[in-house]
Design a protein around this motif. Structure first.
Motif, PDB file in Angstrom:
ATOM      1  N   ARG A  80      33.334 -10.374 123.118  1.00 47.28           N
ATOM      2  CA  ARG A  80      33.361 -11.625 122.352  1.00 47.28           C
ATOM      3  C   ARG A  80      32.213 -12.558 122.694  1.00 47.28           C
ATOM      4  O   ARG A  80      31.892 -13.443 121.909  1.00 47.28           O
ATOM      5  CB  ARG A  80      34.696 -12.345 122.557  1.00 47.28           C
ATOM      6  N   ARG A  81      31.577 -12.393 123.854  1.00 44.59           N
ATOM      7  CA  ARG A  81      30.449 -13.253 124.232  1.00 44.59           C
ATOM      8  C   ARG A  81      29.102 -12.568 123.996  1.00 44.59           C
ATOM      9  O   ARG A  81      28.078 -13.088 124.392  1.00 44.59           O
ATOM     10  CB  ARG A  81      30.565 -13.660 125.707  1.00 44.59           C
ATOM     11  N   THR A  82      29.111 -11.406 123.389  1.00 47.26           N
ATOM     12  CA  THR A  82      27.871 -10.681 123.125  1.00 47.26           C
ATOM     13  C   THR A  82      27.577 -10.694 121.636  1.00 47.26           C
ATOM     14  O   THR A  82      28.493 -10.692 120.817  1.00 47.26           O
ATOM     15  CB  THR A  82      27.968  -9.222 123.610  1.00 47.26           C
ATOM     16  N   PRO A  83      26.301 -10.705 121.254  1.00 49.37           N
ATOM     17  CA  PRO A  83      25.956 -10.796 119.827  1.00 49.37           C
ATOM     18  C   PRO A  83      26.373  -9.582 119.018  1.00 49.37           C
ATOM     19  O   PRO A  83      26.557  -9.678 117.802  1.00 49.37           O
ATOM     20  CB  PRO A  83      24.429 -10.955 119.841  1.00 49.37           C
ATOM     21  N   ASP A  84      26.496  -8.411 119.654  1.00 53.48           N
ATOM     22  CA  ASP A  84      26.833  -7.203 118.902  1.00 53.48           C
ATOM     23  C   ASP A  84      28.289  -6.785 119.084  1.00 53.48           C
ATOM     24  O   ASP A  84      28.687  -5.694 118.690  1.00 53.48           O
ATOM     25  CB  ASP A  84      25.911  -6.046 119.301  1.00 53.48           C
ATOM     26  N   THR A  87      33.703  -8.811 115.658  1.00 54.66           N
ATOM     27  CA  THR A  87      34.180 -10.148 115.305  1.00 54.66           C
ATOM     28  C   THR A  87      35.669 -10.078 114.962  1.00 54.66           C
ATOM     29  O   THR A  87      36.242  -8.990 114.811  1.00 54.66           O
ATOM     30  CB  THR A  87      33.417 -10.692 114.095  1.00 54.66           C
ATOM     31  N   SER A 246      30.092  -6.233 129.461  1.00 54.71           N
ATOM     32  CA  SER A 246      31.015  -7.350 129.642  1.00 54.71           C
ATOM     33  C   SER A 246      31.536  -7.440 131.056  1.00 54.71           C
ATOM     34  O   SER A 246      31.107  -6.699 131.933  1.00 54.71           O
ATOM     35  CB  SER A 246      32.161  -7.217 128.641  1.00 54.71           C
TER      36      SER A 246
END
Length: 247
Positions: A80-84, A87, A246
């Motif tokens: 959830r904190r990574t761009p890829d 969602t 993560s």
């Protein structure tokens, strides 16, 4: 993932349907061929393991081949904190596709063997030792998937995950459902692999708890690799990629 969300959701639906069709269909076939429960379970576990490995290899490069809501939720949580990372829109689409596919797979298997298309299972699985078995089975599955991702060995997922599920059929008391969508789907068939609707809720609760335990173990056991050392395989899925970046 380069595929559109619609394509990925379709892959998850088809893969989940095929997985449940393998599980339920092989169970029906086994009970028609022999009365030996041990042989029935052996046939069911072998078919499931082989089928799962093929499906992961086939759909892994499209959707990540989750076929499992707890894997999708774990991928979202860790990424959830990574761009890829996936969602919430991805999660909603995946969970809906997985559940619908699992129900469709159970109905398809029943149709292939001339069973009632929808017949709620009468196989009660309400017992504490079975819930513990589900917790253990799911924890091990999540630990395996995210452990492979964190150690750069995600390309082993088709063989490793299939082998684990085949083994977990035998070493867990619950025969390792380890998948909420599959659990829901198996409630629609009153055959060898079915589960009574009243048993579904506790099984899913145990699976969610197992996923939390598995993520915790992955964080404790495997150190976060440096970004430069990660070389993902082309078929690496979202869950594995997110796991490696993560915690």
């Amino acid at each position: 993932m380069s595929a559109s969300l619609a394509r990925r959701a379709l892959a998850e639906a088809v893969g989940s349907a095929a997985l449940v069709a393998v599980v339920v269909g092989s169970g029906i076939q086994a009970t028609e061929l022999t009365r030996d429960v041990g042989v029935q379970l052996l046939a069911n576990s072998l078919a499931t393991g082989f089928g799962l490995g093929v499906l992961i290899a086939l759909f892994g490069s499209v959707s990540g081949a989750h076929f499992n809501p707890v894997v999708t939720l774990a991928a979202w949580f860790t990424g959830r904190r990574t761009p890829d990372g996936p969602t919430l829109r991805d999660v909603t689409a995946y969970l809906s596709a997985q559940t619908a596919g699992a129900i469709g797979g159970a109905v398809l298997a029943d149709a292939m063997f001339a069973e009632p298309l929808v017949h709620w299972s009468s196989h009660d699985r309400s017992a504490g030792h079975l819930w513990l078995g589900e917790l253990v089975a799911t924890a091990g599955l999540v630990l395996l998937i995210f452990g492979l991702g964190r150690t750069g060995r995600a390309h082993f997922a088709p063989v490793a995950v299939a082998s684990y599920i085949g083994a977990a059929y035998w070493f867990t008391s619950s025969t390792s459902f380890a998948n909420p969508a599959v659990t829901v789907g198996r409630a629609f068939t009153d055959t060898f692999t079915g589960i009574a609707p009243a048993s579904v809720g506790p099984f899913i609760a145990a699976q969610v708890a197992g996923a939390v335990v598995g993520l915790g173990l992955a964080a404790a056991v495997f150190a976060r690799p440096a970004p430069a050392t990660i070389a993902p395989a082309p078929a690496q899925d979202e869950a594995e990629l997110a796991a490696s970046r993560s915690f």
